[in-house]
Design a protein around this motif. Structure first.
Motif, PDB file in Angstrom:
ATOM      1  N   GLY A  68      -6.215  26.231 -18.285  1.00  0.00           N
ATOM      2  CA  GLY A  68      -6.362  26.329 -16.849  1.00  0.00           C
ATOM      3  C   GLY A  68      -7.741  26.812 -16.450  1.00  0.00           C
ATOM      4  O   GLY A  68      -8.476  27.382 -17.258  1.00  0.00           O
ATOM      5  N   GLY A  69      -8.095  26.581 -15.185  1.00  0.00           N
ATOM      6  CA  GLY A  69      -9.389  27.043 -14.691  1.00  0.00           C
ATOM      7  C   GLY A  69      -9.774  26.346 -13.398  1.00  0.00           C
ATOM      8  O   GLY A  69      -9.011  25.538 -12.850  1.00  0.00           O
ATOM      9  N   LYS A  70     -10.962  26.663 -12.925  1.00  0.00           N
ATOM     10  CA  LYS A  70     -11.481  26.108 -11.680  1.00  0.00           C
ATOM     11  C   LYS A  70     -12.312  24.869 -11.981  1.00  0.00           C
ATOM     12  O   LYS A  70     -13.229  24.915 -12.806  1.00  0.00           O
ATOM     13  CB  LYS A  70     -12.330  27.152 -10.969  1.00  0.00           C
ATOM     14  N   ILE A  91     -14.104  22.139 -16.132  1.00  0.00           N
ATOM     15  CA  ILE A  91     -13.687  23.365 -15.456  1.00  0.00           C
ATOM     16  C   ILE A  91     -14.673  24.469 -15.817  1.00  0.00           C
ATOM     17  O   ILE A  91     -15.456  24.339 -16.769  1.00  0.00           O
ATOM     18  CB  ILE A  91     -12.247  23.776 -15.834  1.00  0.00           C
ATOM     19  N   GLN A 165     -10.385  25.986 -27.315  1.00  0.00           N
ATOM     20  CA  GLN A 165     -10.236  26.136 -25.875  1.00  0.00           C
ATOM     21  C   GLN A 165     -11.572  26.011 -25.160  1.00  0.00           C
ATOM     22  O   GLN A 165     -11.639  25.507 -24.030  1.00  0.00           O
ATOM     23  CB  GLN A 165      -9.583  27.490 -25.552  1.00  0.00           C
ATOM     24  N   VAL A 189      -8.304  25.057  -8.408  1.00  0.00           N
ATOM     25  CA  VAL A 189      -7.878  25.733  -9.637  1.00  0.00           C
ATOM     26  C   VAL A 189      -6.650  25.005 -10.175  1.00  0.00           C
ATOM     27  O   VAL A 189      -5.669  24.807  -9.458  1.00  0.00           O
ATOM     28  CB  VAL A 189      -7.547  27.212  -9.377  1.00  0.00           C
ATOM     29  N   VAL A 190      -6.747  24.579 -11.427  1.00  0.00           N
ATOM     30  CA  VAL A 190      -5.665  23.814 -12.035  1.00  0.00           C
ATOM     31  C   VAL A 190      -5.056  24.616 -13.179  1.00  0.00           C
ATOM     32  O   VAL A 190      -5.716  25.448 -13.804  1.00  0.00           O
ATOM     33  CB  VAL A 190      -6.156  22.442 -12.551  1.00  0.00           C
ATOM     34  N   ALA A 191      -3.801  24.331 -13.443  1.00  0.00           N
ATOM     35  CA  ALA A 191      -3.109  24.953 -14.564  1.00  0.00           C
ATOM     36  C   ALA A 191      -3.191  24.040 -15.777  1.00  0.00           C
ATOM     37  O   ALA A 191      -3.444  22.837 -15.661  1.00  0.00           O
ATOM     38  CB  ALA A 191      -1.648  25.220 -14.203  1.00  0.00           C
ATOM     39  N   ALA A 192      -2.970  24.601 -16.938  1.00  0.00           N
ATOM     40  CA  ALA A 192      -2.943  23.790 -18.149  1.00  0.00           C
ATOM     41  C   ALA A 192      -1.817  22.764 -18.052  1.00  0.00           C
ATOM     42  O   ALA A 192      -0.682  23.102 -17.713  1.00  0.00           O
ATOM     43  CB  ALA A 192      -2.744  24.679 -19.372  1.00  0.00           C
ATOM     44  N   GLN A 194      -1.648  20.308 -15.874  1.00  0.00           N
ATOM     45  CA  GLN A 194      -1.552  19.703 -14.543  1.00  0.00           C
ATOM     46  C   GLN A 194      -2.343  18.395 -14.509  1.00  0.00           C
ATOM     47  O   GLN A 194      -3.502  18.348 -14.913  1.00  0.00           O
ATOM     48  CB  GLN A 194      -2.082  20.677 -13.490  1.00  0.00           C
TER      49      GLN A 194
END
Length: 369
Positions: A68-70, A91, A165, A189-192, A194
């Motif tokens: 996840g991240g922006k 991201i 990662q 911001v997305v999740a792993a 997504q």
């Protein structure tokens, strides 16, 4: 016979018969013979059913970041062609880089603990050989060395995960294809896991159609069909049903089905409109919609007994209603005679005077002609 409007002369006769039965006494009503317009089911070759669809790729993977991240950069747009390994989006890598640095520090600390434990183990081994310490003291130091070695191995494994990662901060195309859709924007911001993009992979093309609930049972896997492309009207290509969704779409209430082309030279491009034709074998019977009635939700028609011209209730199983007719799937034969209208005016066992659409009496002795 096909369904059409009822003759005015017949309607006048039917109403006169009904009203006459009401005005007379009980004996007159009992022996009144009503006129009934009768028809035979219209038997035609079944032809085919067709469904509109869209040309799609056989493989349409949803692409997502594994961490996840922006989102800080989006490198492709919908419709862009991409190659395997091409970067698609990134991201913010700062968090994963910090995790990588922390993992490296844990490896250094674990290595220092391991080196110290190894040095202690060697020293205690010398003391044991000189009989200065007991075996139990030496075993305790050896256990500490084993624990330090395990911690070092775990630290190295965590470092490999952190390195992976760090690489996951950039999303790459898994194969050649075209970007079909995009679900994120820069700054989001997305999740792993997504979905970020949907890729239409190069290779086989097929047609996506949607089957209504009352037709899905008439379609089977590996069924042969014909496909017509909107861009090439009149040209039909061989296809085969490859997949049928096990459940209906919750919004559309239809079942998605995919039809694969059976040849490689079909000029089908992504997004093209197409129509899939399902041949229906044998014959199909239909009756006028006005002949059908129902009791407690069970449809039936009045069938004329040719022996004594009395009416018999005949339950039927019907298909989808048309504008002025309805297909009959079971319950009638092609040679049956049925009442074409006014079903609510008749009763079981009633004797009728059958007439055709020209108000001519039907003679069952010669087939009604």
């Amino acid at each position: 016979m096909g369904a059409s409007g009822l003759p005015l002369l017949f309607l006048g006769t039917l109403l006169t018969s009904a009203l006459g039965g009401c005005s007379g006494d009980a004996t007159t009503t009992e022996h009144t013979i009503s006129t009934a317009l009768v028809v035979q089911p219209d038997s035609t070759r079944a032809g085919h059913d067709s469904f509109a669809g869209e040309v799609r790729a056989r493989y349409e993977p949803d692409l997502a970041f594994q961490v996840g991240g922006k989102v800080i950069e989006r490198l492709v747009e919908v419709g862009d062609r991409v190659e395997k390994g091409q970067p698609l989006a990134r991201i913010d890598p700062r968090d994963v880089r910090l995790q990588l640095d922390a993992s490296r520090a844990r490896v250094a600390a674990a290595k220092a603990d391991h080196d110290l434990a190894l040095s202690e183990q060697k020293r205690y081994q010398t003391l044991l050989e000189r009989k200065v310490i007991s075996q139990s003291q030496y075993d305790s130091v050896s256990s500490q060395l084993e624990a330090a070695a395990a911690q070092l191995r775990q630290a190295h494994a965590d470092l490999e995960v952190a390195r992976n990662q760090a690489g996951y901060a950039e999303l790459h195309a898994p194969r050649n294809g075209v970007i079909m859709s995009r679900q994120v924007e820069v700054g989001q911001v997305v999740a792993a896991g997504q979905t970020v993009f949907t890729l239409a992979a190069d290779g086989d093309r097929e047609v996506l159609i949607h089957l209504p609930e009352n037709r899905v049972n008439q379609v089977s896997l590996k069924q042969d069909v014909k496909v017509e492309l909107w861009s090439r009207p009149g040209d039909h290509y061989d296809g085969r049903v490859r997949e049928i969704a096990p459940s209906a779409d919750p919004q559309l209430r239809t079942y998605a089905a995919r039809v694969a082309f059976t040849s490689d030279d079909v000029p089908a491009d992504l997004g093209q409109s197409a129509r899939v034709f399902f041949p229906q074998g044998g014959t199909r019977m239909s009756i006028p919609l006005s002949a059908l009635t129902a009791e407690e939700g069970a449809p039936y028609v009045w069938k004329v007994n040719p022996a004594d011209q009395t009416l018999v209730k005949a339950p039927v199983r019907v298909g989808p209603y048309q504008e002025d007719e309805v297909p009959v799937l079971a319950g009638l034969e092609a040679g049956d005679w049925i009442v074409a209208a006014g079903a609510q005016l008749f009763r079981e066992g009633q004797t009728v005077k059958p007439v055709d659409r020209r108000n001519r009496q039907v003679d069952f002795g010669d087939g009604g002609h």
